[in-house]
Scaffold this motif. Structure first.
Motif, PDB file in Angstrom:
ATOM      1  N   CYS A 104       0.856  -1.220   0.096  1.00  0.00           N
ATOM      2  CA  CYS A 104       0.018   0.059  -0.183  1.00  0.00           C
ATOM      3  C   CYS A 104       0.863   1.285  -0.021  1.00  0.00           C
ATOM      4  O   CYS A 104       1.728   1.582   0.972  1.00  0.00           O
ATOM      5  CB  CYS A 104      -0.895  -0.152   1.274  1.00  0.00           C
ATOM      6  SG  CYS A 104      -1.974   1.614   1.396  1.00  0.00           S
ATOM      7  N   CYS A 120       0.193   3.324   3.699  1.00  0.00           N
ATOM      8  CA  CYS A 120       0.749   2.780   5.099  1.00  0.00           C
ATOM      9  C   CYS A 120       1.725   1.429   4.905  1.00  0.00           C
ATOM     10  O   CYS A 120       2.297   1.151   5.895  1.00  0.00           O
ATOM     11  CB  CYS A 120      -0.460   2.420   5.780  1.00  0.00           C
ATOM     12  SG  CYS A 120      -1.128   0.672   5.057  1.00  0.00           S
ATOM     13  N   ASN A 180       1.116  -1.472   4.300  1.00  0.00           N
ATOM     14  CA  ASN A 180       0.517  -2.965   4.610  1.00  0.00           C
ATOM     15  C   ASN A 180       0.327  -3.477   3.077  1.00  0.00           C
ATOM     16  O   ASN A 180       0.740  -2.861   2.133  1.00  0.00           O
ATOM     17  CB  ASN A 180      -1.010  -2.517   4.900  1.00  0.00           C
ATOM     18  CG  ASN A 180      -1.683  -3.807   5.367  1.00  0.00           C
ATOM     19  OD1 ASN A 180      -1.282  -4.825   5.387  1.00  0.00           O
ATOM     20  ND2 ASN A 180      -3.171  -3.745   5.406  1.00  0.00           N
ATOM     21  N   CYS A 186      -4.720  -0.430   0.569  1.00  0.00           N
ATOM     22  CA  CYS A 186      -5.017  -1.495   1.387  1.00  0.00           C
ATOM     23  C   CYS A 186      -6.458  -1.366   1.868  1.00  0.00           C
ATOM     24  O   CYS A 186      -7.259  -0.401   1.862  1.00  0.00           O
ATOM     25  CB  CYS A 186      -4.051  -1.751   2.425  1.00  0.00           C
ATOM     26  SG  CYS A 186      -4.281  -0.501   3.879  1.00  0.00           S
TER      27      CYS A 186
HETATM   28 ZN   LIG Z   1      -2.717   1.100   3.585  1.00  0.00          ZN
END
Ligand SMILES: [Zn+2]
Length: 199
Positions: free
Chosen positions: A58, A61, A63, A70
Motif C-alpha cells: 500500500c 501505510c 500494509n 489497502c
Molecule cells: Zn494502507
C-alpha cells in the motif's frame, strides 16, 4: 538430515527457511504435502505464486494490498486523528481482529537492529513523517513489538516526534516482554491498546 531424494530435499530446504520451522518439522510438512491428493499441492503452489504476483505494498501505510490502497486506507470512515505505528502487516491484522481500533496504521516494515544492519533509513520512517505532516493526527500509538528492537524503535520514534506536538503513546502491559504482537490473542491485544501510556 536428508531423505536422499533431491525433489523432497529441495522442498524440505525451502520449508525449513520459514520462521520457527526446524528441519524435522519441515520434513514432516513435506511428507504431508506428498501424501495429499494432487489438487491440494497444486493449489498450495498456485496460492504462493499469486501471493508474490498479485500482492503489492500500500503506497500510504505499507500494509500489503491488491488494489490501489489497502483494506484499511481505503476506508474513509476511520479516525484520521489516530495513527498506530507497527512493525509488520501481521501486527496490523492482530490489532484489526480486536475490532477495537478505528484509526489508521503505518507499517515500518521492520524494527531498528544495528547488528543486522537495519537503521532508520531501512524503515518507513521518512514516509511516516511525511504522512503526519499531511494528516490531522492527534495521537501516534507506538505499537512496535515488546522486544529489544521494538522498544529501541519506539524510543527512537518518540524522540524524533517529541517536538512535533502530537501526543505519543506506547502500547501497555499484557504483552510479554521479548514477545511478538503476531502471537498475541485478541483480549491481550485489546488490553495492551487500552493500557497504552503517554510518552
Ligand atoms: Zn494502507
Amino acid at each position: 538430515m536428508k531423505t536422499g531424494d533431491p525433489i523432497v530435499d529441495r522442498l524440505v530446504d525451502l520449508i525449513a527457511k520459514m520462521p520457527g520451522i526446524g528441519r524435522k518439522t519441515a520434513q514432516r510438512l513435506a511428507f504431508f504435502i506428498l501424501a495429499q491428493p494432487e489438487p491440494y499441492a497444486l493449489d498450495l503452489s498456485e496460492s504462493i505464486r499469486q501471493l508474490k504476483e498479485n500482492l503489492r505494498t500500500c503506497p500510504q501505510c505499507f500494509n500489503f494490498c491488491h488494489q490501489e490502497l489497502c483494506s484499511v486506507c481505503s476506508q474513509t470512515s476511520r479516525d484520521t486523528g489516530l495513527m498506530c505505528v507497527i512493525e509488520d502487516a501481521m501486527s496490523l491484522n492482530q490489532i484489526e481482529r480486536t475490532g477495537h481500533y478505528r484509526g489508521y496504521y503505518h507499517v515500518l516494515q521492520g524494527a531498528l537492529s544495528p547488528i543486522h544492519g537495519i537503521g532508520p533509513k531501512e524503515l518507513r520512517i521518512q514516509e511516516l513523517l511525511a504522512r503526519l505532516k499531511t494528516m490531522p493526527v492527534q495521537e501516534v500509538i507506538l505499537a512496535t513489538n515488546p522486544t529489544l528492537e521494538g522498544e529501541a524503535t519506539a524510543m527512537y520514534l518518540a524522540e524524533l516526534l517529541g517536538e512535533s506536538g502530537v501526543k505519543l503513546s506506547r502500547i501497555g502491559t499484557g504483552i510479554p516482554m521479548g514477545g511478538s504482537l503476531d502471537y498475541v490473542d485478541e483480549i491481550t491485544m485489546t488490553k495492551a491498546l487500552d493500557n497504552r501510556r503517554t510518552l
